[in-house]
Design an enzyme around this catalytic site. Sequence first.
Site, short mmCIF file in Angstrom:
data_model
loop_
_atom_site.label_atom_id
_atom_site.label_comp_id
_atom_site.label_asym_id
_atom_site.label_seq_id
_atom_site.Cartn_x
_atom_site.Cartn_y
_atom_site.Cartn_z
N LYS A 69 0.83 -1.21 0.00
CA LYS A 69 0.00 0.00 0.00
C LYS A 69 0.87 1.27 0.00
O LYS A 69 2.06 1.22 0.29
CB LYS A 69 -0.93 -0.02 1.22
CG LYS A 69 -1.87 -1.24 1.27
CD LYS A 69 -2.82 -1.29 0.08
CE LYS A 69 -4.06 -2.11 0.23
NZ LYS A 69 -4.04 -3.54 0.27
C1 LIG Z 1 -5.43 -4.48 0.78
C2 LIG Z 1 -6.89 -4.33 0.78
C3 LIG Z 1 -7.67 -4.70 1.88
C4 LIG Z 1 -7.15 -5.51 3.03
O1 LIG Z 1 -6.17 -4.91 3.76
P1 LIG Z 1 -5.38 -5.75 4.88
O2 LIG Z 1 -4.65 -4.69 5.66
O3 LIG Z 1 -4.46 -6.68 4.16
O4 LIG Z 1 -6.38 -6.47 5.71
C5 LIG Z 1 -9.02 -4.38 1.87
N1 LIG Z 1 -9.58 -3.75 0.82
C6 LIG Z 1 -8.87 -3.43 -0.29
C7 LIG Z 1 -9.57 -2.74 -1.40
C8 LIG Z 1 -7.51 -3.73 -0.35
O5 LIG Z 1 -6.82 -3.44 -1.47
#
Ligand SMILES: *Cc1c(COP(=O)(O)O)cnc(C)c1O
Length: 379
Positions: A183
Amino acid sequence: MNKEQRQVPFYKHSIGDLDLNSVLKSPFLTSGPRTREFEECFAKRYGLPFALGFTSWTSAAFLVLKAWGIGEGDEVIVPSMTFIATANVALHCSASVVFCDSDPLTGNLDLNHLKSLISPKTKAVIPVHLYGQMCDMKAIHELTATREIKILEDCAHCVEGTREGYLPGKWSNAACFSFYATKNLTCGEGGAAVTADEDLLKQLKLLRLHGMSTSAADRYEKTYRHWDMEILGYKANMNDLQAALLLQQLPRLESLLERRERHCQLYDRRFEKSGVERPVVLPNSLSARHLYTIWVPPEKRDNLILFLQEKGVGVAVNFRAVHTLTYYRNYLKQVGKKADCPVAERIGSSTITLPLYPDLTSDDINYVCDQVLAGLAEL
Ligand SMILES: *Cc1c(COP(=O)(O)O)cnc(C)c1O
């Protein structure tokens, strides 16, 4: 012929050099002063009174739904064009998942479809700000305001985005963020929830730490008091090492976004000329520019992925429509429902995500574009 092939990885974080010694000198490596500092800074970013750190988006969002009392017999509307976590958290609460289709321009929730899906059982909607572009939160708020429907924003792609000048958290009951490895803002694994609702905050504090009445830091820093267990909670609190990584990036988010924005514009110029389709960023939106995706003919998509990988280009698919995955196909069959999401299906079978991160160079991007266009011509 041993001309070295360029390698453009899918993602590189921008944490840089970071001295964790000061964190390591503190006696406890759990939620402590750094987590609290991160939570304060993060809440301030969104002009909201409260933020809480979690182990992931998934744990944050799950506990928000739990705190709202969402459970069996309740329906949660989620887009099909998202990561599975968005739908999974509803099932973890024993609620039903209802899939909403996508707008063909942006890939975000289709508001007309959303409107048609709202039923007396609808208890929550989870709009996803796909690739970093915010959904029309004002419109979603208006659709749900007269009913008791909660809005939980999935901001996993959207730490930095705005729409008509407003930020995540403004038109919802809570917004959840992911600090997963790829991210824009990352600490490997982590998450946060922001809200203006103090009751929700109190519930979340209990739910993220076994329902205990005092936090770890309070237990050790203050005069001893017996703690109590008030409700059955979970274990999902952020720790100070995660918070230290995040705090180091917060002041640089905007400059990192500027660099990604420039990269996206270069991609756009190249693909505009060659007629490669991609989602549109609306003029009223500042995209957080989390992912750069293109839409190619479905019959070429999978081969183009392999082609790009052979050329040293890191790629991903964000996302195949969730309702088409095996578990959710079976789930829908079991509950006797169909997902009516043709646009999400189309995006899911034509999309490829290309490398996007601040440290990319123009040469990298031109190389990626050359390979995409070569692949499209050849396949
Ligand atoms: C990465 C992601 C998540 C989940 O995030 P985590 O921190 O891995 O639980 C949820 N929604 C979207 C759209 C994502 O890209």
